[in-house]
Write a protein that holds these residues in place. Sequence first.
Motif, short mmCIF file in Angstrom:
data_model
loop_
_atom_site.label_atom_id
_atom_site.label_comp_id
_atom_site.label_asym_id
_atom_site.label_seq_id
_atom_site.Cartn_x
_atom_site.Cartn_y
_atom_site.Cartn_z
N SER A 39 -17.80 -31.41 47.81
CA SER A 39 -17.62 -32.87 47.74
C SER A 39 -16.95 -33.43 48.99
N SER A 40 -16.04 -32.70 49.57
CA SER A 40 -15.35 -33.15 50.77
C SER A 40 -15.51 -32.08 51.83
N SER A 42 -15.35 -30.89 56.16
CA SER A 42 -14.82 -31.16 57.51
C SER A 42 -15.75 -30.51 58.53
N LYS A 58 -12.56 -34.38 55.97
CA LYS A 58 -12.71 -34.83 54.60
C LYS A 58 -13.70 -36.00 54.52
N SER A 59 -14.83 -35.82 55.19
CA SER A 59 -15.95 -36.78 55.18
C SER A 59 -15.61 -38.12 55.82
N SER A 60 -14.65 -38.16 56.74
CA SER A 60 -14.33 -39.39 57.48
C SER A 60 -14.11 -39.05 58.95
N TYR A 81 -23.68 -38.30 55.80
CA TYR A 81 -22.87 -37.10 55.52
C TYR A 81 -23.29 -36.44 54.20
#
Length: 170
Positions: A39-40, A42, A58-60, A81
């Motif tokens: 789900s998250s 890097s 973390k997907s940002s 993503y």
Amino acid sequence: MTCWWHVDDVLLMFCGLDVEGSVGGSVVLPCIYSDPLPSSVSVYWRDKDDLSVLDIVKSSENRTSQHQRFRGRVSSFPQLYAKGNFSVEMRDLKPEDQGPYECEVLRVHFKRKVTLKVSGESRTSNQTPMEPVDLYRTSNQTSIEPVDLYRTSNQTPIEPVDLYRTSRPL
């Protein structure tokens, strides 16, 4: 494109690809992971000198460690993503941008090596910024299907050719 697996305490899938661009132009450095993702996630992009091109934590996007050489010139596509597309666009190419880059997707042990070749001619036309091609289309968000790159809406499907068929009996 070449792919291989590397064992060094863990199994890594490692693929390489060449991308070409011109001084002053833009390119997309691809990094697409097609298996299911946590789900998250890097992702770390590094250049030949191990400088931070762009980190996705973390997907940002996280630009705090981004090397000044890439600030304002490199961005990613957050809307892709979830589909495993961590490609980055590099704008205003410079001769010193030429060389290998590496995208590492943590937690799934995936690395993509991309070699950027920058030609000395600057871009003269007014092209729009590049967008990554979404090579996967989802149907009901349950499975990923490859897009048929050879079929267009005005053509009938391509028929296979029987290489052994002759006009007269043997």
